[in-house]
Design a protein around this motif. Structure first.
Motif, PDB file in Angstrom:
ATOM      1  N   GLY A 188       0.769  -1.236   0.000  1.00 55.02           N
ATOM      2  CA  GLY A 188       0.000   0.000   0.000  1.00 55.02           C
ATOM      3  C   GLY A 188       0.794   1.276   0.000  1.00 55.02           C
ATOM      4  N   GLU A 189       2.117   1.184  -0.034  1.00 55.31           N
ATOM      5  CA  GLU A 189       2.900   2.404   0.076  1.00 55.31           C
ATOM      6  C   GLU A 189       3.490   2.866  -1.246  1.00 55.31           C
ATOM      7  OE1 GLU A 189       7.301   0.632   1.280  1.00 55.31           O
ATOM      8  OE2 GLU A 189       5.901   1.221   2.848  1.00 55.31           O
ATOM      9  N   THR A 190       3.195   2.152  -2.331  1.00 56.13           N
ATOM     10  CA  THR A 190       3.821   2.510  -3.605  1.00 56.13           C
ATOM     11  C   THR A 190       3.106   3.658  -4.310  1.00 56.13           C
ATOM     12  OG1 THR A 190       2.533   0.826  -4.763  1.00 56.13           O
ATOM     13  CG2 THR A 190       4.689   0.179  -3.927  1.00 56.13           C
ATOM     14  N   SER A 191       1.789   3.740  -4.203  1.00 57.17           N
ATOM     15  CA  SER A 191       1.029   4.767  -4.920  1.00 57.17           C
ATOM     16  C   SER A 191       0.703   5.942  -4.006  1.00 57.17           C
ATOM     17  CB  SER A 191      -0.268   4.177  -5.495  1.00 57.17           C
ATOM     18  OG  SER A 191      -1.030   5.188  -6.130  1.00 57.17           O
ATOM     19  N   VAL A 192       1.417   7.024  -4.176  1.00 56.38           N
ATOM     20  CA  VAL A 192       1.156   8.235  -3.398  1.00 56.38           C
ATOM     21  C   VAL A 192      -0.227   8.790  -3.728  1.00 56.38           C
ATOM     22  CG1 VAL A 192       1.911  10.608  -2.987  1.00 56.38           C
ATOM     23  CG2 VAL A 192       3.606   8.776  -3.226  1.00 56.38           C
ATOM     24  N   LEU A 193      -0.616   8.719  -4.988  1.00 55.74           N
ATOM     25  CA  LEU A 193      -1.907   9.248  -5.415  1.00 55.74           C
ATOM     26  C   LEU A 193      -3.057   8.552  -4.687  1.00 55.74           C
ATOM     27  CD1 LEU A 193      -3.655  10.994  -7.275  1.00 55.74           C
ATOM     28  CD2 LEU A 193      -3.459   9.195  -9.012  1.00 55.74           C
ATOM     29  N   ALA A 194      -3.020   7.236  -4.608  1.00 54.61           N
ATOM     30  CA  ALA A 194      -4.098   6.490  -3.951  1.00 54.61           C
ATOM     31  C   ALA A 194      -4.196   6.848  -2.478  1.00 54.61           C
ATOM     32  CB  ALA A 194      -3.856   4.991  -4.115  1.00 54.61           C
ATOM     33  N   ILE A 195      -3.054   7.025  -1.830  1.00 54.44           N
ATOM     34  CA  ILE A 195      -3.053   7.375  -0.413  1.00 54.44           C
ATOM     35  C   ILE A 195      -3.592   8.785  -0.206  1.00 54.44           C
ATOM     36  CG2 ILE A 195      -1.577   7.709   1.604  1.00 54.44           C
ATOM     37  CD1 ILE A 195       0.304   5.596   0.341  1.00 54.44           C
ATOM     38  N   LEU A 196      -3.223   9.707  -1.090  1.00 53.99           N
ATOM     39  CA  LEU A 196      -3.716  11.088  -0.970  1.00 53.99           C
ATOM     40  C   LEU A 196      -5.224  11.153  -1.157  1.00 53.99           C
ATOM     41  CD1 LEU A 196      -0.964  13.110  -2.876  1.00 53.99           C
ATOM     42  CD2 LEU A 196      -1.380  13.042  -0.408  1.00 53.99           C
ATOM     43  N   ILE A 197      -5.766  10.348  -2.055  1.00 52.02           N
ATOM     44  CA  ILE A 197      -7.218  10.333  -2.258  1.00 52.02           C
ATOM     45  C   ILE A 197      -7.925   9.888  -0.978  1.00 52.02           C
ATOM     46  CG2 ILE A 197      -9.096   9.192  -3.500  1.00 52.02           C
ATOM     47  CD1 ILE A 197      -7.263   9.081  -5.941  1.00 52.02           C
ATOM     48  N   GLY A 198      -7.449   8.807  -0.383  1.00 50.80           N
ATOM     49  CA  GLY A 198      -8.047   8.333   0.864  1.00 50.80           C
ATOM     50  C   GLY A 198      -7.861   9.301   2.006  1.00 50.80           C
ATOM     51  N   GLY A 199      -6.674   9.892   2.101  1.00 47.75           N
ATOM     52  CA  GLY A 199      -6.424  10.867   3.162  1.00 47.75           C
ATOM     53  C   GLY A 199      -7.280  12.106   3.025  1.00 47.75           C
ATOM     54  N   ALA A 200      -7.484  12.552   1.797  1.00 46.47           N
ATOM     55  CA  ALA A 200      -8.332  13.719   1.561  1.00 46.47           C
ATOM     56  C   ALA A 200      -9.769  13.454   2.012  1.00 46.47           C
ATOM     57  CB  ALA A 200      -8.299  14.105   0.082  1.00 46.47           C
ATOM     58  N   TYR A 201     -10.240  12.238   1.780  1.00 44.12           N
ATOM     59  CA  TYR A 201     -11.590  11.869   2.221  1.00 44.12           C
ATOM     60  C   TYR A 201     -11.712  11.921   3.741  1.00 44.12           C
ATOM     61  CZ  TYR A 201     -15.626   8.917   3.276  1.00 44.12           C
ATOM     62  OH  TYR A 201     -16.812   8.416   3.781  1.00 44.12           O
ATOM     63  N   LEU A 202     -10.715  11.404   4.446  1.00 42.06           N
ATOM     64  CA  LEU A 202     -10.761  11.429   5.910  1.00 42.06           C
ATOM     65  C   LEU A 202     -10.655  12.854   6.447  1.00 42.06           C
ATOM     66  CD1 LEU A 202      -8.560   8.341   6.873  1.00 42.06           C
ATOM     67  CD2 LEU A 202     -11.053   8.514   6.758  1.00 42.06           C
ATOM     68  N   LEU A 203      -9.854  13.676   5.803  1.00 36.24           N
ATOM     69  CA  LEU A 203      -9.778  15.086   6.210  1.00 36.24           C
ATOM     70  C   LEU A 203     -11.105  15.789   5.991  1.00 36.24           C
ATOM     71  CD1 LEU A 203      -6.241  16.017   4.823  1.00 36.24           C
ATOM     72  CD2 LEU A 203      -6.910  15.960   7.232  1.00 36.24           C
ATOM     73  N   TYR A 204     -11.753  15.503   4.876  1.00 38.60           N
ATOM     74  CA  TYR A 204     -13.062  16.092   4.579  1.00 38.60           C
ATOM     75  C   TYR A 204     -14.101  15.686   5.621  1.00 38.60           C
ATOM     76  CZ  TYR A 204     -17.616  16.592   2.337  1.00 38.60           C
ATOM     77  OH  TYR A 204     -18.934  16.884   2.077  1.00 38.60           O
ATOM     78  N   LYS A 205     -14.052  14.428   6.041  1.00 43.92           N
ATOM     79  CA  LYS A 205     -15.003  13.940   7.038  1.00 43.92           C
ATOM     80  C   LYS A 205     -14.647  14.399   8.450  1.00 43.92           C
ATOM     81  CE  LYS A 205     -17.883  11.288   6.421  1.00 43.92           C
ATOM     82  NZ  LYS A 205     -19.331  11.441   6.154  1.00 43.92           N
ATOM     83  N   GLY A 206     -13.445  14.891   8.646  1.00 48.94           N
ATOM     84  CA  GLY A 206     -13.014  15.344   9.966  1.00 48.94           C
ATOM     85  C   GLY A 206     -12.617  14.216  10.893  1.00 48.94           C
ATOM     86  N   TYR A 207     -12.242  13.068  10.335  1.00 51.36           N
ATOM     87  CA  TYR A 207     -11.902  11.909  11.152  1.00 51.36           C
ATOM     88  C   TYR A 207     -10.421  11.844  11.513  1.00 51.36           C
ATOM     89  CZ  TYR A 207     -16.573  10.139  10.117  1.00 51.36           C
ATOM     90  OH  TYR A 207     -17.940   9.992  10.022  1.00 51.36           O
ATOM     91  N   ILE A 208      -9.603  12.676  10.910  1.00 48.01           N
ATOM     92  CA  ILE A 208      -8.202  12.766  11.298  1.00 48.01           C
ATOM     93  C   ILE A 208      -7.849  14.226  11.530  1.00 48.01           C
ATOM     94  CG2 ILE A 208      -7.527  10.668  10.069  1.00 48.01           C
ATOM     95  CD1 ILE A 208      -6.383  12.359   7.849  1.00 48.01           C
ATOM     96  N   ASN A 209      -6.904  14.447  12.424  1.00 43.93           N
ATOM     97  CA  ASN A 209      -6.466  15.800  12.746  1.00 43.93           C
ATOM     98  C   ASN A 209      -5.413  16.237  11.738  1.00 43.93           C
ATOM     99  OD1 ASN A 209      -5.239  18.127  13.981  1.00 43.93           O
ATOM    100  ND2 ASN A 209      -6.075  17.461  15.946  1.00 43.93           N
ATOM    101  N   TRP A 210      -5.701  17.291  10.994  1.00 40.50           N
ATOM    102  CA  TRP A 210      -4.817  17.739   9.915  1.00 40.50           C
ATOM    103  C   TRP A 210      -3.441  18.169  10.422  1.00 40.50           C
ATOM    104  CZ3 TRP A 210      -2.804  22.648  10.133  1.00 40.50           C
ATOM    105  CH2 TRP A 210      -3.447  23.548  10.987  1.00 40.50           C
TER     106      TRP A 210
END
Length: 324
Positions: A188-210
């Motif tokens: 799961g660590e090879t694609s930066v793009l895939a991780i950024l998409i998932g991280g952006a979703y969690l930031l949008y939902k407010g489930y992780i502290n930016w």
């Protein structure tokens, strides 16, 4: 009869529609892009590892809670997340039996011995990976590149970090491959793009502290820039390389931000991220291992209780009372 205007109840009074299960399954949804890329780049090996880790984590939690006669929490999704994250930080060539062993350790020693969800000190998935790293060091550092289009054959190869660390050569992997994921590494660590998409979703939902990923990644950029421009360290690595290579993005967005093992205050989150960022660059540049994300997060997990103790916000009105 008098009409009751107020409802009197003890604190806390904050209300939210978010539940543990809702948050956990949202995190699972955020990991879907990374899992899809893992399947695309590593084929059936990725699918077997993900399913094996998830099944082993869920089974271990079920057995542990049954034996201890505790409330069954298998359905809240936390064990599933641990299994997915553990699979995503494993090399595709590792055996399913090793993955099962790491999953058992992750749930049993990383979570249940502390009392279950909400009481664990360390990130369970990283505990499982640290155990496998110590037990099967060769298997954990044997990498296979993504399968070629139209072929399922793969040969052993070094990751971009390993090449830079041990061969002390200039960057060989193009940035676009590191960003989209077409390079060797863990699932799961090879694609930066895939991780950024998932991280952006969690930031949008407010489930992780930016503040945690911002301070973590920002510190890596700052410290690596100083080392790079000053010619310090064993190998040349610019800041962008540090951001794209290895498991930094996955760790910063999905592991360092774990609600249970990260600080609860804003100042604490900044301290946590800065400390982890300094550690990962120091380990990468001066340590004996090419990657330091796992150790940086686990070390900061260990000092999180101390951070929570001393990084408390000022109570409203306390300064005025102290002056009097």
């Amino acid at each position: 009869m008098e009409q009751q205007l107020f409802v009197i109840s003890p604190a806390p009074h904050a209300q939210s529609e978010d539940t543990i299960s809702k948050i956990m399954y949202s995190v699972i949804a955020a990991l879907i892009p990374a899992m899809v890329c893992a399947l695309a780049f590593f084929g059936m090996r990725a699918l077997v590892l993900i399913l094996t880790c998830v099944a082993a984590c869920v089974a271990t939690e079920y057995i542990f809670q049954t034996v201890r006669k505790k409330e069954m929490t298998v359905g809240d999704g936390s064990a599933i997340i641990t299994g997915i994250l553990l699979a995503l930080v494993l090399p595709p060539s590792i055996s399913p039996l090793s993955a099962v062993l790491g999953s058992v350790v992750a749930i049993a020693l990383g979570k249940q011995v502390f009392g279950g969800l909400g009481y664990n000190i360390f990130n369970p998935a990283l505990i499982g990976r640290a155990f496998l790293q110590a037990t099967f060091p060769v298997a954990m550092t044997t990498w296979t590149p993504p399968i070629a289009y139209g072929s399922v054959d793969a040969v052993s190869s070094a990751t971009a970090l390993a090449t830079m660390k041990f061969e002390t050569v200039d960057r060989m992997t193009p940035y676009w491959k590191m960003f989209f994921g077409y390079e060797g590494g863990c699932l799961g660590e090879t694609s930066v793009l895939a991780i950024l998409i998932g991280g952006a979703y969690l930031l949008y939902k407010g489930y992780i502290n930016w503040r945690i990923p911002a301070s973590y990644l920002g510190t890596v950029v700052l410290i690596s820039s100083i080392f790079w421009l000053g010619g310090i360290g064993n190998y040349p690595a610019d800041p962008l390389f540090h951001l794209f290579a290895g498991g930094l993005m996955l760790g910063a967005l999905f592991m360092a931000t774990d609600m249970v093992t990260s600080p609860v205050t804003a100042m604490g989150c900044w301290i946590f991220g800065i400390g982890a960022g300094v550690l990962v660059v120091v380990i990468r540049v001066f340590g004996g291992l090419p990657e330091g994300v796992m150790y940086s997060i686990l070390i900061m997990n260990a000092v999180t209780p101390l951070i929570n103790r001393y990084a408390r916000p000022t109570v409203f009105g306390s300064r005025n009372l102290a002056k009097k």
